[in-house]
Design an enzyme around this catalytic site. Sequence first.
Site, PDB file in Angstrom:
ATOM      1  N   CYS A  29       0.892  -1.176   0.000  1.00 11.34           N
ATOM      2  CA  CYS A  29       0.000   0.000   0.000  1.00 11.34           C
ATOM      3  C   CYS A  29       0.920   1.213   0.000  1.00 11.34           C
ATOM      4  O   CYS A  29       1.822   1.307   0.842  1.00 11.34           O
ATOM      5  CB  CYS A  29      -0.892  -0.064   1.245  1.00 11.34           C
ATOM      6  SG  CYS A  29      -1.239   1.463   2.116  1.00 11.34           S
TER       7      CYS A  29
ATOM      8  N   CYS B 124       1.161   3.356   3.182  1.00  9.56           N
ATOM      9  CA  CYS B 124       1.778   2.600   4.293  1.00  9.56           C
ATOM     10  C   CYS B 124       3.269   2.428   4.040  1.00  9.56           C
ATOM     11  O   CYS B 124       4.094   2.500   4.957  1.00  9.56           O
ATOM     12  CB  CYS B 124       1.137   1.221   4.434  1.00  9.56           C
ATOM     13  SG  CYS B 124      -0.658   1.214   4.462  1.00  9.56           S
TER      14      CYS B 124
HETATM   15  P1  FAD Z   1      -1.458  -6.452  12.751  1.00  4.68           P
HETATM   16  O1  FAD Z   1      -1.277  -5.031  13.200  1.00  4.68           O
HETATM   17  O2  FAD Z   1      -1.235  -6.763  11.315  1.00  4.68           O
HETATM   18  O3  FAD Z   1      -0.502  -7.337  13.660  1.00  4.68           O
HETATM   19  C1  FAD Z   1      -0.152  -8.697  13.303  1.00  4.68           C
HETATM   20  C2  FAD Z   1       0.174  -9.438  14.580  1.00  4.68           C
HETATM   21  O4  FAD Z   1       1.328  -8.876  15.191  1.00  4.68           O
HETATM   22  C3  FAD Z   1      -0.920  -9.352  15.639  1.00  4.68           C
HETATM   23  O5  FAD Z   1      -1.870 -10.346  15.484  1.00  4.68           O
HETATM   24  C4  FAD Z   1      -0.148  -9.496  16.928  1.00  4.68           C
HETATM   25  O6  FAD Z   1       0.092 -10.857  17.214  1.00  4.68           O
HETATM   26  C5  FAD Z   1       1.166  -8.845  16.612  1.00  4.68           C
HETATM   27  N1  FAD Z   1       1.249  -7.455  17.052  1.00  4.68           N
HETATM   28  C6  FAD Z   1       0.403  -6.438  16.776  1.00  4.68           C
HETATM   29  N2  FAD Z   1       0.843  -5.296  17.281  1.00  4.68           N
HETATM   30  C7  FAD Z   1       2.011  -5.581  17.897  1.00  4.68           C
HETATM   31  C8  FAD Z   1       2.952  -4.804  18.600  1.00  4.68           C
HETATM   32  N3  FAD Z   1       2.836  -3.487  18.744  1.00  4.68           N
HETATM   33  N4  FAD Z   1       4.023  -5.425  19.108  1.00  4.68           N
HETATM   34  C9  FAD Z   1       4.194  -6.759  18.968  1.00  4.68           C
HETATM   35  N5  FAD Z   1       3.350  -7.536  18.274  1.00  4.68           N
HETATM   36  C10 FAD Z   1       2.263  -6.956  17.746  1.00  4.68           C
HETATM   37  N6  FAD Z   1      -2.575   0.111   7.946  1.00  4.68           N
HETATM   38  C11 FAD Z   1      -3.200   1.318   7.909  1.00  4.68           C
HETATM   39  O7  FAD Z   1      -4.416   1.379   7.967  1.00  4.68           O
HETATM   40  N7  FAD Z   1      -2.464   2.483   7.806  1.00  4.68           N
HETATM   41  C12 FAD Z   1      -1.120   2.481   7.742  1.00  4.68           C
HETATM   42  O8  FAD Z   1      -0.488   3.538   7.618  1.00  4.68           O
HETATM   43  C13 FAD Z   1      -0.444   1.218   7.780  1.00  4.68           C
HETATM   44  N8  FAD Z   1       0.905   1.151   7.709  1.00  4.68           N
HETATM   45  C14 FAD Z   1       1.509  -0.072   7.714  1.00  4.68           C
HETATM   46  C15 FAD Z   1       2.903  -0.137   7.615  1.00  4.68           C
HETATM   47  C16 FAD Z   1       3.541  -1.363   7.590  1.00  4.68           C
HETATM   48  C17 FAD Z   1       5.049  -1.404   7.502  1.00  4.68           C
HETATM   49  C18 FAD Z   1       2.773  -2.579   7.627  1.00  4.68           C
HETATM   50  C19 FAD Z   1       3.455  -3.915   7.567  1.00  4.68           C
HETATM   51  C20 FAD Z   1       1.395  -2.510   7.746  1.00  4.68           C
HETATM   52  C21 FAD Z   1       0.752  -1.276   7.784  1.00  4.68           C
HETATM   53  N9  FAD Z   1      -0.630  -1.183   7.920  1.00  4.68           N
HETATM   54  C22 FAD Z   1      -1.235   0.032   7.887  1.00  4.68           C
HETATM   55  C23 FAD Z   1      -1.430  -2.383   8.211  1.00  4.68           C
HETATM   56  C24 FAD Z   1      -1.621  -2.529   9.740  1.00  4.68           C
HETATM   57  O9  FAD Z   1      -0.390  -2.383  10.434  1.00  4.68           O
HETATM   58  C25 FAD Z   1      -2.185  -3.900  10.120  1.00  4.68           C
HETATM   59  O10 FAD Z   1      -1.376  -4.911   9.572  1.00  4.68           O
HETATM   60  C26 FAD Z   1      -3.610  -4.091   9.657  1.00  4.68           C
HETATM   61  O11 FAD Z   1      -4.417  -3.060  10.166  1.00  4.68           O
HETATM   62  C27 FAD Z   1      -4.177  -5.444  10.145  1.00  4.68           C
HETATM   63  O12 FAD Z   1      -4.143  -5.482  11.559  1.00  4.68           O
HETATM   64  P2  FAD Z   1      -4.271  -6.776  12.412  1.00  4.68           P
HETATM   65  O13 FAD Z   1      -5.282  -6.509  13.470  1.00  4.68           O
HETATM   66  O14 FAD Z   1      -4.484  -7.952  11.534  1.00  4.68           O
HETATM   67  O15 FAD Z   1      -2.883  -6.943  13.195  1.00  4.68           O
END
Ligand code: FAD
Length: 455
Positions: free
Chosen positions: A385, A388
């Site tokens: 994205c 992101c």
């Molecule tokens: P995710 O946030 O994807 O987390 C995956 C897993 O990691 C979780 O299930 C948990 O086990 C673990 N986890 C979560 N948080 C933490 C933490 N702080 N420390 C340790 N472990 C953790 N989305 C946007 O809407 N806007 C953005 O600007 C954006 N920027 C992004 C930048 C990057 C580099 C990436 C890789 C993703 C970005 N995303 C962004 C996507 C967002 O971060 C999430 O991946 C998405 O919202 C799905 O969230 P999720 O609830 O599946 O968990």
Amino acid sequence: AISPTAIVSDACASYSTLERLNRNVKPALDDLTQTTDFFSYYRLNLFSNTCPFWSDENGMCGNIACAVETLDNEEDIPEVWRASELGKLEGPLAEHPGKQVQKEKPKKPLQGSLGENVGESCVVDYDDECDERDYCVPDDAGTTGKGEYVSLLRNPERFTGYAGDGARQVWDAIYRENCFQRSSFPQSASLGGPAQARGPAAMDFKAVMEAAGRKEVLEQERQQNPLTPFVAKTGLEHEDECLEKRVFYRVISGMHASISTHLCWDFLNQTTGQWQPNVACYVNRLHNHPERISNLYFNYALLTRAIAKLGPHLGEGGPYTFCTGDHDQDAETRAKVLAVTENASSVPQIFDENIMFKNGEGPSLKEDFRNRFRNVSRLMDCVGCDKCRLWGKLQTAGYGTALKVLFEFDNNNEDIPVLRRTELVALFNTYARLSSSLAAIQKFRAMVEQPETAT
Ligand code: FAD
């Protein structure tokens, strides 16, 4: 190895100390990053690099299917609210003018319009060289004429709908870099691709996360006492885990927490079409995981220290000019930079970089630590994205710069950290991201604890 107690005594600050500090730092940081050309345009390779670790077919996002998990029935909602639209960049892009043109210091914008009153001289990098002390892969290392300038103000970090397997794969690969189980590994080769992704390293990640879970009760108890040193709240203070490995994990988890905070704070309500805070998002991703919040605060302390250390070199007579050719603008930008660094220096040293890479296995870990962080920065090319990827690249570059300032330069006046423009812009904007995360967390906390009075 250094015991966890040593970290507490050497790198000590409470949540309330950092929040108090942030009340002074934030206005200065906002002023710097939102009103100066130098700090509101960023140059990077957004489109020309391909993901070096896996191919698009292996779950790389960038297509609508990735977003369907969060946006149900995406086809039913207006196009402007679809993840693919939300994740797009806004505003004009200007191409990098290239070294030849840089030498001539052109007076006029070259291509595209960077916005009113933006002199090209303020947005040109003169140094693309890679340095062995870098914790990040410079986006255009060894090349010329690559990269685009992007307006950070036109492309705020917020909810984009990027989710699903693609995003998950990137985060998993980032956390896998935390597994220092191999004593040495060739630079840029620790990620072999999807097969390796499902191997033993993935199990280590699970163990780390479970260990963090066991510490949650302790975390909650400690959070009730704001004077408890925040470094004790990592949730990962295993006896067998050394400081350096813990710091690596905290940096990436804190970055992840900050990204989550921004997407929850600036969330699109697809029913009303309004951008607004989403408390449930905050509770699920942060409030119920206090160690993530702790890591975010840790990053704030780490960057505060890096900025404070850099501060004395950013004044008149130092190597930084901020803008070539325009003395008034240069002076104005410098004054705003110094307002930030002076605030960051107003608290006693809250992170002691001098105890890192010194004892036990520490010295042998430094190169590994640096190479792993470089891999994290390379992984940003796998983010599917655009918006992101922009903020992911900027923030990994910002943390990489902070680590470089902290660990590669001595604390004496002769060892002057000379940074590329992109590093400086990334460092201050990453600090600004953390600063706004701290402010948002405080407001979210009030919404959860006193929903009737929170605004
Ligand atoms: P995710 O946030 O994807 O987390 C995956 C897993 O990691 C979780 O299930 C948990 O086990 C673990 N986890 C979560 N948080 C933490 C933490 N702080 N420390 C340790 N472990 C953790 N989305 C946007 O809407 N806007 C953005 O600007 C954006 N920027 C992004 C930048 C990057 C580099 C990436 C890789 C993703 C970005 N995303 C962004 C996507 C967002 O971060 C999430 O991946 C998405 O919202 C799905 O969230 P999720 O609830 O599946 O968990």
